[in-house]
Design a protein around this motif. Structure first.
Motif, PDB file in Angstrom:
ATOM      1  N   LEU A 233      -7.954  -4.295  11.104  1.00  0.00           N
ATOM      2  CA  LEU A 233      -6.751  -3.805  10.431  1.00  0.00           C
ATOM      3  C   LEU A 233      -7.045  -3.151   9.086  1.00  0.00           C
ATOM      4  O   LEU A 233      -6.121  -2.664   8.430  1.00  0.00           O
ATOM      5  N   ILE A 234      -8.304  -3.170   8.663  1.00  0.00           N
ATOM      6  CA  ILE A 234      -8.626  -2.657   7.325  1.00  0.00           C
ATOM      7  C   ILE A 234      -8.179  -1.212   7.174  1.00  0.00           C
ATOM      8  O   ILE A 234      -7.490  -0.847   6.217  1.00  0.00           O
ATOM      9  N   ASP A 235      -8.562  -0.344   8.116  1.00  0.00           N
ATOM     10  CA  ASP A 235      -8.219   1.072   7.999  1.00  0.00           C
ATOM     11  C   ASP A 235      -6.702   1.280   7.980  1.00  0.00           C
ATOM     12  O   ASP A 235      -6.180   2.070   7.177  1.00  0.00           O
ATOM     13  N   GLY A 239      -4.679   2.543   4.623  1.00  0.00           N
ATOM     14  CA  GLY A 239      -3.894   3.764   4.685  1.00  0.00           C
ATOM     15  C   GLY A 239      -2.436   3.540   4.328  1.00  0.00           C
ATOM     16  O   GLY A 239      -1.856   4.290   3.529  1.00  0.00           O
ATOM     17  N   VAL A 240      -1.825   2.492   4.895  1.00  0.00           N
ATOM     18  CA  VAL A 240      -0.415   2.211   4.623  1.00  0.00           C
ATOM     19  C   VAL A 240      -0.202   1.890   3.147  1.00  0.00           C
ATOM     20  O   VAL A 240       0.756   2.375   2.522  1.00  0.00           O
ATOM     21  N   SER A 241      -1.068   1.058   2.577  1.00  0.00           N
ATOM     22  CA  SER A 241      -0.905   0.692   1.163  1.00  0.00           C
ATOM     23  C   SER A 241      -1.034   1.913   0.260  1.00  0.00           C
ATOM     24  O   SER A 241      -0.285   2.059  -0.722  1.00  0.00           O
ATOM     25  N   VAL A 299     -11.431   9.893  15.143  1.00  0.00           N
ATOM     26  CA  VAL A 299     -10.345   8.947  15.420  1.00  0.00           C
ATOM     27  C   VAL A 299     -10.137   8.014  14.235  1.00  0.00           C
ATOM     28  O   VAL A 299      -9.004   7.710  13.842  1.00  0.00           O
ATOM     29  N   LYS A 300     -11.239   7.539  13.646  1.00  0.00           N
ATOM     30  CA  LYS A 300     -11.132   6.656  12.476  1.00  0.00           C
ATOM     31  C   LYS A 300     -10.400   7.359  11.340  1.00  0.00           C
ATOM     32  O   LYS A 300      -9.533   6.763  10.666  1.00  0.00           O
ATOM     33  N   THR A 301     -10.713   8.628  11.132  1.00  0.00           N
ATOM     34  CA  THR A 301     -10.054   9.389  10.072  1.00  0.00           C
ATOM     35  C   THR A 301      -8.570   9.565  10.372  1.00  0.00           C
ATOM     36  O   THR A 301      -7.729   9.514   9.464  1.00  0.00           O
ATOM     37  N   PHE A 302      -8.233   9.764  11.652  1.00  0.00           N
ATOM     38  CA  PHE A 302      -6.827   9.908  12.017  1.00  0.00           C
ATOM     39  C   PHE A 302      -6.055   8.613  11.763  1.00  0.00           C
ATOM     40  O   PHE A 302      -4.899   8.640  11.322  1.00  0.00           O
ATOM     41  N   VAL A 303      -6.688   7.468  12.034  1.00  0.00           N
ATOM     42  CA  VAL A 303      -6.034   6.183  11.775  1.00  0.00           C
ATOM     43  C   VAL A 303      -5.705   6.045  10.288  1.00  0.00           C
ATOM     44  O   VAL A 303      -4.590   5.634   9.912  1.00  0.00           O
ATOM     45  N   LEU A 304      -6.650   6.397   9.427  1.00  0.00           N
ATOM     46  CA  LEU A 304      -6.407   6.344   7.985  1.00  0.00           C
ATOM     47  C   LEU A 304      -5.295   7.302   7.568  1.00  0.00           C
ATOM     48  O   LEU A 304      -4.407   6.958   6.776  1.00  0.00           O
ATOM     49  N   SER A 305      -5.341   8.526   8.110  1.00  0.00           N
ATOM     50  CA  SER A 305      -4.333   9.526   7.751  1.00  0.00           C
ATOM     51  C   SER A 305      -2.947   9.113   8.234  1.00  0.00           C
ATOM     52  O   SER A 305      -1.954   9.259   7.501  1.00  0.00           O
TER      53      SER A 305
END
Length: 637
Positions: A233-235, A239-241, A299-305
């Motif tokens: 859940l880190i990413d 991102g949400v925070s 995909v990791k970058t998309f999750v953060l974005s």
């Protein structure tokens, strides 16, 4: 206990007089002047599966062969964790395999590693996540080189690895910055500096990014202590925070550039270096690994974005798209251009990056030199030629190739200087080749490094062992004089156990430094992690269509093509940087080969120096090429 100072006595071969294993295999002689007490690595500290394979190999082929397999596997795991450079890791493993005749193969994936020994008779798997670590990749590389050159035993090599993992060979300040809570100081510093230097931010944006960066660090700190799936859940949470804090600031405190805040905060989490590594692997023929890495990081970058966009939606009452486009007018693309503090700000950002990469603090100057050269060449080339390439991306490609190649050249040149100086310094510490190391140049270099060691110690950024080595050098000098005196009863060099540890650390530290340990942070500062993040943000917040007036009453709405142009930029930047690295290493190889041929024609080199030079040349090839480990047919000569 990791170490036992007494070992069982080996039998002696009746013909050669060399010690042997119980099954008759000869033990490799160690090339050093000082005889140290025998040390034994405790195999009971290994995981259960490695202990089982060790037991089978030890019964069939002897202790040393079994331990070499264990050492090779542990080296692969830690190097892969520290840099994820499959090409270079494979090259190092191949050198170990060739040197000791191991019947071993491996498959280094993006995350999963497979190791086979004895034609697949035993196979072990490991899952190794990303965790860039310049200090560990340098240390594990040096341990491997010391073992290959026969300067330490496999027991000593394994023990040194174990000591490295528990921080024995890391300075106190390095231990503080290596783990939480010490790492918390790096997140706001890097977020603030990146927001301004790279993403068109102002000082206001730097302040907001620092708050978001601190909160992101606290989230990662908290989740790192939670077992199970919570780490996944880190990413999302970071991102949400970031989105929530940025949106709240924009709506209730003051206006800021949202894209600058988001990209600056999330910059470390993008793993942008993986884009360039993926392209390098594809070019070198490692298609499966390269494509998998490229897609995985996308995909990791998309999750953060997406997480940041959802956070912005929550804090803006559903009006995330309006806030995103409205905040663009608060961005300033010329804020740092032409200012006297552009380079100091970049160096401040680079200091935070080096801390994230866990480079030893007393080696920051090496990383900063390489990073500044690569960045400044890229910046100046682009600034000069961009006005001539307004309809294409050739200005970006050219500047990236120049920046990547110059970074490689700077790293290789700096490594050569450091290696040469460390060679003189270590020879003086160990009293090796006293005539050569006591020359005027050798004495000058020794005094210079000695002063730097004392300075770093006073600043509390060096290792305590570096100061203790100076005392060991005095004892070795006295004992060598006594040993060379025919009237003195001394017949051997004696060192207490704690100074034997210093002796081994000096041997490992005398090996060539790992070029990628200081080059990787520079590549990280040049890579397109933010470009693909922009692509995802444009997917989440598509630009409104352009309105073209065709007549007095007719209006045509034309969709924007920003999405396509951003993806094109991503491919141009990542590929051009990879080509820059390849070109840089190729040019360094050509210059090195020409210089070596000139040196050979002018003076006679010792066999040891020729062997070291060939190993360095082979290592340079592994920087950007896939090693050929297929066995040759016995019919081909």
């Amino acid at each position: 206990a990791l170490v036992s100072t007494m070992a069982s006595q080996h039998e002696t071969d009746p013909l050669s007089g060399e010690p042997t294993e119980p099954n008759g295999q000869q033990v490799r002689p160690i090339r050093r002047d000082v005889e140290l007490s025998q040390r034994v690595f405790d195999v009971n500290t290994l995981p259960a599966d490695m202990r089982r394979v060790y037991g089978h190999l030890e019964k069939q082929f002897g202790e040393e062969y079994a331990l070499l397999f264990i050492f090779t596997m542990r080296t692969a795991v830690e190097l892969h964790r520290a840099w994820h450079m499959t090409l270079l890791t494979s090259n190092i493993l191949q050198q170990i395999k060739d040197e000791f005749g191991l019947r071993m193969t491996w498959n280094l994936g993006v995350v999963r590693l497979k190791f086979r020994v004895e034609d697949g008779g035993y196979e072990l798997h490991r899952k190794v996540p990303y965790d860039y670590d310049s200090e560990y990749q340098d240390i594990y590389y040096r341990i491997s080189m010391a073992l290959i050159e026969g300067q330490i035993t496999v027991h000593e090599a394994l023990l040194y690895q174990s000591e490295t993992k528990i921080g024995v060979h890391t300075a106190t300040i390095g231990l503080f910055l290596r783990n939480f809570p010490g790492r918390l100081v790096l997140y706001p510093l890097q977020a603030a500096a990146c927001a301004v230097i790279f993403f068109n931010g102002t000082w206001v944006d730097a302040g907001v990014a620092a708050i978001c960066g601190l909160f992101a660090g606290l989230l990662e700190y908290g989740l790192s202590y939670v077992d199970g799936q919570a780490k996944m859940l880190i990413d999302v949470l970071v991102g949400v925070s970031t989105g929530i804090i940025g949106g709240l600031w924009y709506n209730y405190v003051g206006k800021c550039c949202i894209s600058s805040v988001f990209l600056g905060t999330l910059y470390w989490f993008f793993y942008g270096t993986a884009f360039v590594i993926g392209i390098l692997e594809i070019i070198a023929g490692e298609l499966e690994t390269g494509v998998t890495r490229f897609v995985a990081v996308s995909v990791k970058t998309f999750v953060l974005s997406l997480g940041a966009s959802l956070g912005l939606m929550i804090s803006s009452g559903g009006g995330a798209s309006a806030v995103w486009f409205e905040s663009e007018k608060h961005c300033d693309s010329n804020f740092v251009h032409g200012t006297p503090w552009r380079i100091p700000l970049y160096l401040l950002c680079s200091v935070a990056v080096l801390g994230q990469y866990r480079l030893p603090v007393d080696q920051y100057w090496r990383g900063l030199i390489v990073m500044l050269v690569a960045y400044e060449v890229q910046y100046q080339v682009f600034d000069v030629i961009n006005e001539y390439f307004t309809k294409d991306h050739l200005d970006t490609a050219t500047s990236n190739i120049a920046g990547g190649a110059s970074g490689v050249a700077a790293a290789c040149a700096l490594s050569w200087v450091v290696n040469t100086c460390r060679e003189f310094y270590s020879a003086q510490l160990l009293q090796k080749n006293p005539n050569e190391s006591s020359s005027r140049i050798g004495n000058f270099i020794y005094r210079l490094i000695r002063c730097s060691v004392k300075a770093f110690s006073c600043l509390r950024i060096g290792r305590r062992s570096d100061i203790l080595k100076l005392g060991m050098e005095e004892k070795l000098k006295v004992q060598h004089k006594e040993l060379s005196d025919p009237s003195h009863p001394r017949d051997r060099i004696d060192l207490p156990l704690e100074e034997e540890d210093l002796f081994i650390e000096t041997i490992v530290g005398a090996q060539d430094i790992n070029i990628w340990a200081i080059l990787m942070p520079a590549v990280y500062q040049l890579v397109p992690g933010s470009i693909i993040a922009r692509m995802w943000f444009h997917s989440i917040f598509p630009s409104p269509p352009q309105e073209i007036v065709l007549g007095t009453t007719e209006v045509l709405k034309v969709p924007q093509t920003t999405q396509e142009s951003v993806f094109s930029n991503l491919m141009v930047i990542s590929t051009s940087l990879a080509l820059g690295l390849i070109l840089g290493f190729a040019l360094v190889q050509i210059c090195s080969f020409s210089l070596n041929r000139l040196t050979e024609s002018c003076s006679k080199e010792s066999d040891e120096k020729i062997e070291i030079r060939k190993r360095r040349q082979k290592m340079m090839e592994g920087m950007y090429t896939s090693p050929d480990d297929d066995p040759r047919s016995s019919l081909i000569r």
